[in-house]
Structure formats: C-alpha cells, structure tokens
Design a protein around this motif. Structure first.
Motif, short mmCIF file in Angstrom:
data_model
loop_
_atom_site.label_atom_id
_atom_site.label_comp_id
_atom_site.label_asym_id
_atom_site.label_seq_id
_atom_site.Cartn_x
_atom_site.Cartn_y
_atom_site.Cartn_z
N ALA A 1 0.10 3.94 -2.79
CA ALA A 1 -0.21 5.33 -2.43
C ALA A 1 0.71 6.30 -3.17
CB ALA A 1 -0.09 5.51 -0.92
N ARG A 2 1.97 5.91 -3.28
CA ARG A 2 2.93 6.77 -3.99
C ARG A 2 2.54 6.93 -5.46
NH1 ARG A 2 7.26 6.58 -7.17
NH2 ARG A 2 7.16 4.31 -7.44
N LEU A 3 1.96 5.85 -6.03
CA LEU A 3 1.56 5.88 -7.43
C LEU A 3 0.15 6.44 -7.63
CD1 LEU A 3 2.89 2.35 -8.47
CD2 LEU A 3 3.94 4.57 -8.99
N GLY A 4 -0.51 6.74 -6.53
CA GLY A 4 -1.86 7.29 -6.62
C GLY A 4 -2.90 6.26 -6.99
N LYS A 5 -2.63 4.98 -6.69
CA LYS A 5 -3.56 3.90 -7.03
C LYS A 5 -4.38 3.49 -5.81
CE LYS A 5 -0.75 1.96 -10.78
NZ LYS A 5 -0.12 0.73 -11.33
N THR A 6 -5.45 2.73 -6.08
CA THR A 6 -6.33 2.26 -5.01
C THR A 6 -5.58 1.31 -4.08
OG1 THR A 6 -8.23 2.41 -6.48
CG2 THR A 6 -8.51 1.10 -4.49
N ASN B 1 0.81 -1.22 0.00
CA ASN B 1 0.00 0.00 0.00
C ASN B 1 0.84 1.27 0.00
OD1 ASN B 1 -2.46 -1.23 -0.20
ND2 ASN B 1 -2.92 -1.16 1.99
#
Length: 323
Positions: free
Chosen positions: A220-225, A216
């Motif tokens: 989060a760093r990649l802006g994904k769910t 996660n």
C-alpha cells in the motif's frame, strides 16, 4: 616380513573399499594375515569415526528400493560430509546396497544391527568412514508396505519417494511411480486434508494471514496491488454450511451483474471451484492427494489414481530429501 603380493592387496581392497596403500600397509602390519588386515582397517575406521563424530553430515544420497514382489518399499539416506563424496559412484553403490538390505527390516535400529557381509551395517559405516575419511551415518529410514509399492529417485539422488497402492492391478507400476514422482517434486507431507490436526490448520491460517497483512502494508505504501487475504486455507475448514453460504453469495453477485438466472447453473460450478481453489492453498502445498497432478493439472492426484480403477487408492507414501 611377509611378502605382500598385488593380488592380496587387490583382494583386500575389493573386500573393504580401502585405498591401495592403506590395504598394503594393513597387510604388512598383519604380516600377510588377511583377516587381521581387515581388522586393522576397521580399527582405523573407528579412530577416524571418533575424530569426526561432531562433524555435520548433511550431504549424501537418498535411495529407494522395493522388494521383488513389490509389496515392501524403503528409503534410506546414507549421509556424509561433502557433496564431492555424495556424488562418488562407489558411495552411491554402497547406499544402494544398504537400501537392498534395509527393505527386509522394519526399523532403523533393526537395520543398523543387520548382517552386511559378515559385519553389521553399523560396523560397515565405521569401516567406510576410515576408508572415505568422512563421517558416514544412516540419516533417514522410511518403510511402507501394501499390495503394490513403487518408487522414484530424483536425479542426483537427493530426493526419493515411495508409494503404496491399495491394489496390484494393471497400470499400478506406472501410477505408483508417477505418484512417487509427484511426492518428490511437490514436497507433500501428508496424504489428505482429512489428516490435518485442526489446531495446526488454525495456527497456520493465523500465521499466513499475518504475513499477508504485513506485506500489504508495504504494498500500500508503494501504491501496488494488495494481496488477497484468505479466509480459509484448507478444505478441512470448508464445511457444508460455508459452501452453501458461498453459493448463495455467488448467486447474489450474478444477480447484481445482471446475469440471467437460466444460465447460473453453467456459471456457478466454475466460480465455486475457484473459491475452493483460492481457499485451499495449504492442501495444495502439503496434501499429496489434493495436489494438482504434475503431468495433467486438470486432475488432482486422487483423480489420477482412479484412472486404473475406482477402488484403487494411495494408502501410504514417504519422502526423503537431502536438499
């Protein structure tokens, strides 16, 4: 020098499985004495076996077999060095013959010392090592017994499973094979979540949560769910108290959503079932009876077994894989 006929060579070849030239040479060395020629080939096998003792033998064939009365079942793996040998029809036939012998014994040690055409299984392995030129050994030996035992061998002889049912009733043959297929395909390791060691479940829960939390951070760093972080992973952790608390929480959610209380009884069972499903991932992976049945995912394996009788259950199963 004794004259060696083609018939004598063929007889030795049929008896030992050795190549034609090896048989002819052994008969020449033995001056036509059949028994002495067999001994020569066995000694050759011992020499080859000694040279290849440190070789890896992770390929092979996993073969299941049940007794004529379907009360005993066994899986053995005949291991070799290469997939080329493992796929050979004669090799698979040898493994099958071994399994037919193995079903009469209760341990690998007993089986290795069993008679196999006038020599022990262990001696036959050495003999065939000389014939084939690869290290051969019995890897797995798994045995089950019960009122009805069935089996399944996956295509390619790389995975086999056996299942023992508590009763021999109409349909037992189909169910035992289906459950064995389930075990082979889905890789269960125990019967039920009730068989888990609590310490193992706790350790596995901690490890899985750590992996998800690490994933996660990158998501989060990649802006994904982000992935859902489970609180539990097995029905063994879901006590009556936890189920009751979850039900109350779900009621509060329904109330907050403005759902009429009159229809809660129709909504709650599905939501509670989803909660249990989301928090029993370990069971789905490792517990045979708690997995969804591969031929009808609306049923668990335990529910499928009951289709041939409410008193019928799976009492044991074994699975061997060479992949």
């Amino acid at each position: 020098m004794a004259k060696i006929t083609a018939a004598e060579v063929n007889k030795l070849r049929q008896s030992t499985g050795a190549g034609m030239m090896d048989c002819k040479n052994a008969l020449v060395e033995a001056e036509g004495d059949f028994d002495k020629a067999v001994d020569i080939l066995r000694k050759k096998g011992q020499k080859v076996a000694a040279k290849r003792a440190d070789r890896d033998s992770s390929e092979g064939a996993a073969i299941a077999y049940v007794s004529d009365d379907n009360t005993q079942g066994v899986i053995i793996s005949l291991n070799c060095e290469t997939d080329f040998v493992a796929k050979n029809d004669n090799f698979v036939a040898l493994a099958t013959d071994f399994a037919k012998t193995a079903v009469n014994y209760n341990s690998k040690e007993e089986f290795l010392n069993a008679d196999f055409g006038g020599i022990t299984v262990a001696e036959k392995l050495i003999e065939q090592t000389g014939v084939i030129g690869e290290k051969l050994e019995i890897g797995a030996f798994e045995k089950v017994s019960g009122p009805y035992v069935g089996f399944y061998i996956h295509a390619g002889n790389k995975i086999a499973a056996i299942t023992a049912l508590s009763a021999n009733v109409d349909g037992a043959d189909v169910v035992a094979k289906d459950i064995s297929m389930q075990a082979a395909a889905m890789g269960a390791s125990i019967l039920s979540y009730k068989d888990f060691d609590p310490a193992y479940v706790a350790s596995e829960t901690e490890a899985r949560i750590a992996v998800i939390e690490k994933d996660n951070i990158e998501l989060a760093r990649l802006g994904k769910t982000l992935k859902n972080v489970p609180t539990y992973i097995s029905r063994a952790q879901l006590t009556d108290e936890i189920i009751a608390e979850t039900e109350e929480r779900l009621k509060e959610e329904l109330k907050a959503e403005g759902k009429p209380e009159a229809i809660w009884d129709r909504i709650l069972p599905g939501k509670l079932e989803r909660f249990i499903s989301d928090n029993t991932t370990l069971d789905q992976e490792q517990c045979l009876l708690d997995q969804n049945f591969i031929k009808d995912e609306k049923k668990t394996v335990a529910e499928y077994v009951k289709t041939i009788g409410n008193d019928v259950s799976v009492i044991d199963f074994k699975r061997v894989s060479l992949v």
